[in-house]
Design an enzyme around this catalytic site. Structure first.
Site, PDB file in Angstrom:
ATOM      1  N   ASP A  75       0.957  -1.268   0.038  1.00 24.28           N
ATOM      2  CA  ASP A  75       0.353  -0.245  -0.416  1.00 24.28           C
ATOM      3  C   ASP A  75       1.348   1.102   0.031  1.00 24.28           C
ATOM      4  O   ASP A  75       2.398   1.018   0.517  1.00 24.28           O
ATOM      5  CB  ASP A  75      -1.161  -0.154   1.406  1.00 24.28           C
ATOM      6  N   GLU A 111     -17.448  10.434   4.712  1.00 26.82           N
ATOM      7  CA  GLU A 111     -16.400   9.105   5.012  1.00 26.82           C
ATOM      8  C   GLU A 111     -15.529   8.769   4.206  1.00 26.82           C
ATOM      9  O   GLU A 111     -16.228   8.516   2.797  1.00 26.82           O
ATOM     10  CB  GLU A 111     -18.022   8.294   5.106  1.00 26.82           C
TER      11      GLU A 111
END
Length: 888
Positions: A275, A636
């Site tokens: 990542d 979000e």
């Protein structure tokens, strides 16, 4: 570099660049083996990698791998996204967000969606490559799907997943991967990536430093099954390791995860990437801080099995690998192994073969957002919408007058979710309803912000309020737009690595722009694809209404010569000199083009309006109120700078609707008008009061660019709702463990012991489906598949589609097992009055439990079977059939 020139360079330099005779080379006068299309790909890859120096090989282990011109290797950036459409690369068909596609519970449709995404990705890649645009988001290695388990409703990135159930997630992942990667015998259409491996699902704010401790049972029962299916059944090409530590070790350095499980148990042979920035977390004192130097972090990651370092913009840690090899921290053979894995993917994609050998290279650019693709998006959206409650108000009657109220009625953000492309035909809920019933039958008001000063009803400034003077001094609509050539300057301010540029003294192009929303695929200066330029828009702003206005733009905005950075008071009819300027310059550090991932816009909102009063007025003229409420991907999502009541840096601190929206809905309820609530969110919401007081509730998630059209068809009965929840909707967070506790006790439908609002698998229809005549064996030999057959009938006169779900319970297991567990599902389409037999096969390898050591054990004993409209204990009478099968 042109192909002919590349070939010449190869011919002149290939012998000189190799220090030893490479594998597969047949002689100094012949073409190198890696150029021989008749050889197998592993041989070609080994030959190519053997010709690289150590520095060159290490360079190929960054996500933005540089060109090696002497070998004819073009630059390539592995970073691309395709979560629910080709993302961040300009226009593309935008399908429902992943959580919405999970709500379809439709393997076949998800395959079709993924296949369409890869068609568009192929077309866009070849278009960009033909213009030598090799930035991030132009390649064919897609970092999708996200198959982490949505174990806690507070996780802001849960919208990117297929929900909380490992079985559903794994089944859908396989179809999405197959659709992305294609079915050619020799070539991949695109390369899918299963992420984030493993044990990764929040909190966002602390993911770079958290250590998640999991038992072997939870690891293999919850966190790994979807990855196993993605790798073993899906044959996924790549895996992304996670930021967090797992049982003490960084995921991208975990030999347990990457060697023992991924390469060992699952026999994965593709490449592994980090990542982005995860390797830097190894030594970052504010992150994991488990080693002291970048070189040690890089050596650790590669030794464990991480092949690619994403993160050149945040400490390009693998740049230290040459030093690490020199110091003996790892061998060059491990570098070779990693680079060979990476080039195998590029060879499988056909990137080193002539286009006429690669069938996918012929997909035309006009397939992007074609009519067929947009129609498929609408079908997906219709199947993703979940009818949670209906007191009989739906479907709405023809001729009804509707008040469309709510902060998401015109909010394009909720159509798109995150990791999205740019839609060509976005339809908001308001637009869809107006098209359905006509503007004369619709009143509208935003009603409230989403929360605090986060608005859903931003408006693009256009010709109605923007003006310029013509040569005679008369006002004309729109702003003067001047576009300038720019020259990038060397980096002198090392705190701002994006760079700066000199602007030309005079514009290269000028025109009038009447609406301040653009997507620049080509530079208006020289027509270069994704080229650099500077822009200045100037003229007059004349508001129609007085108020305090907040602006939203990526550019520098000036009113009457003053820079605007906060809300400003403006008077109706007053002329304000307006100037907006923006430098569009490609980011060399991040290898991103200035205009690939978003529209450029100048928007505003009048904060002085009494939004609640406007909503009550709009409701007076209506027969029914449709409230478009919920939250937004602006609050979000992934590691966001958002700290508001109920929201914590992208995650949720509670799961209620924001207070301001609750107040709006309760005020509208007092009007006595029937009300339909359409909730937009990527996560579960505690709609407790709404469930008791609102007539109907539709859960929309983030439904894609066809939202308004599909929603209107559902509300008026032209389409029959058939979506099912891929997550549990809880009443509150009472009894939940802390967010960073990864023990699965009391989480998800499989282990939760409390009362829920809407269960996993729930969803209503306008049809009346019933089940009867279950056929199941009374006994079954261990190791045999279980086949179930049931009669499904549509007792109504309304055609519809039904999702049949199979759950099992294992009361005789010697260890803790799930309360109930999904083990099969299928979709059936029935006309009114029609019946059909539905057969579902449960493979023997699903009839197992996980012991305390994490091992699969065949189950023996009484197996409780439920088949029908949902979970046992929640599906109503006639909606489910049950049986007990004794496994011997």
């Amino acid at each position: 570099m042109k192909k002919s020139l590349i070939s010449l360079v190869i011919a002149l330099s290939v012998c000189a660049c190799s220090t030893s005779q490479p594998s597969g080379e047949t002689g100094s006068d012949s073409a190198p083996a890696y150029q021989n299309n008749d050889l197998d790909m592993p041989t070609r890859v080994r030959d190519l990698v053997s010709r690289m120096t150590l520095n060159e090989k290490v360079g190929q282990m960054y996500n933005d791998a540089p060109a090696i011109e002497r070998l004819g290797i073009p630059s390539y950036d592995y970073w691309n996204e395709a979560l629910h459409g080709v993302a961040r690369a300009g226009h593309a068909t935008v399908f429902p967000q992943a959580i919405g596609m999970a709500a379809m519970w439709n393997r076949e449709l998800l395959f079709d969606v993924a296949s369409t995404i890869s068609d568009e990705g192929r077309a866009k890649h070849h278009y960009f490559a033909s213009h030598d645009a090799r930035y991030r988001y132009t390649g064919l290695t897609y970092w999708s799907p996200n198959i982490n388990i949505f174990r806690d409703p507070r996780w802001g990135r849960g919208q990117e997943t297929y929900g909380e159930d490992p079985y559903l997630t794994g089944e859908l992942a396989v179809q999405f991967i197959h659709g992305l990667q294609g079915d050619d015998e020799h070539y991949l259409k695109s390369a899918a990536t299963a992420k984030h491996f493993a044990v990764h699902n929040g909190p966002e704010i602390s993911r770079h430093s958290d250590n998640y401790v999991v038992s072997p049972k939870d690891l293999y029962e919850t966190y790994l099954p979807a990855f196993e299916k993605a790798i073993v059944e899906g044959d996924v090409e790549a895996v992304m390791c996670a930021y967090n530590r797992v049982n003490g070790s960084p995921a991208c350095g975990s030999e347990m995860l990457l060697k023992e499980i991924l390469r060992g148990e699952y026999q994965f042979d593709g490449h592994v990437m980090s990542d982005c920035g995860a390797i830097a977390d190894f030594f970052d004192t504010e992150a994991h801080n488990v080693v002291r130097s970048p070189a040690v972090a890089a050596a650790w990651a590669v030794t464990a099995g991480t092949d690619l370092n994403c993160g050149t913009g945040r400490r390009s840690v693998f740049a230290n690998l040459v030093w690490a090899v020199q110091k003996g921290l790892l061998s060059e053979e491990l570098i070779d192994q990693a680079v060979e894995r990476l080039f195998m993917t590029r060879f499988k994609l056909g990137l080193f073969d002539a286009p006429d050998r690669v069938p996918y290279s012929k997909i035309p650019l006009d397939s992007v957002s074609s009519d067929a693709h947009l129609k498929l998006a609408q079908t997906a959206t219709e199947q993703s919408l979940v009818l949670l409650k209906n007191d009989g108000i739906l479907p709405l009657k023809t001729g009804v007058k509707v008040a469309v109220i709510g902060p998401n009625a015109t909010n394009q953000d909720v159509l798109l979710g995150n990791y999205n492309g740019l839609p060509t035909q976005p339809v908001t809920p308001l637009q869809g309803i107006i098209k359905q019933v006509g503007a004369d039958n619709v009143t509208y008001a935003p009603g409230s912000p989403i929360i605090a000063d986060v608005y859903g009803h931003w408006q693009v400034l256009d010709r109605s309020v923007l003006f310029h003077e013509d040569t005679s001094g008369n006002l004309q609509p729109g702003l003067n737009a001047d576009y300038y050539a720019v020259e990038r300057l060397p980096v002198s301010d090392f705190t701002n690595l994006r760079g700066s540029a000199n602007w030309a003294q005079t514009p290269s192009a000028s025109r009038v722009e009447t609406s301040m929303s653009f997507y620049f695929e080509r530079s208006p200066v020289n027509d270069e694809v994704l080229g650099n330029f500077g822009a200045v828009w100037s003229g007059l702003l004349i508001p129609k209404t007085s108020g305090s206005y907040r602006f939203n733009t990526q550019g520098e905005l000036y009113l009457d010569g003053e820079r605007v950075t906060a809300a400003v008071p403006l008077q109706a009819g007053v002329q304000y000199e307006i100037r907006v300027q923006q430098l569009f310059i490609n980011d060399l550090m991040e290898n991103t083009a200035a205009m690939t991932d978003q529209f450029w816009a100048l928007e505003w909102v009048n904060e002085s309006r009494d939004l609640l009063a406007e909503a009550l007025t709009a409701a007076q003229y209506a027969d029914v109120i449709v409230v478009a409420a919920g939250i937004s991907p602006r609050i979000e999502g992934e590691e966001m700078p958002v700290k508001l009541e109920g929201f914590n840096y992208g995650d949720r601190a509670d799961i209620d609707l924001p207070d301001v929206q609750q107040q709006l809905i309760q005020a509208l309820h007092k009007t006595g008008k029937p009300m339909v609530l359409v909730n937009f969110s990527g996560s579960a919401m505690a709609l407790n009061w709404e469930n008791e007081n609102v007539d109907a509730i539709v859960q929309a998630f983030y439904p894609g660019e066809a939202t308004g059209t599909a929603l209107a068809r559902i509300l008026w009965g032209e389409a029959n709702p058939s979506g099912r929840l891929p997550v549990t909707f809880y009443r509150n967070l009472e009894g939940f463990a802390p967010f960073d506790d990864y023990n699965m006790e009391n989480r998800t439908y499989k282990y939760f012991d409390g009362e829920v609002l809407y269960p996993f698998g729930h969803g209503l229809s306008y049809s009346d489906f019933r089940y009867e005549a279950l056929k199941a064996p009374s006994t079954l030999e261990r190791g045999q598949d279980l086949t179930l057959t049931v009669t499904l009938s549509n007792l109504s006169d309304i055609a519809g589609e039904q999702v049949t779900q199979v759950y099992v319970q294992m009361p005789d297991a010697p260890v803790r097992v799930p309360n109930t567990e999904l083990k099969g599902f299928t979709r059936s389409a029935l006309n009114g009055g029609e019946s059909q037999e539905v057969s579902i096969n449960i493979p023997a390898n699903e009839l197992v439990y996980i012991d305390e050591k994490g091992k699969k054990q065949p189950y023996t004993g009484a197996l409780k079977i439920s088949i029908g409209d949902g979970q046992p204990g929640y599906a109503g009478q006639g909606k489910i059939q049950t049986s007990v099968v004794t496994i011997q």
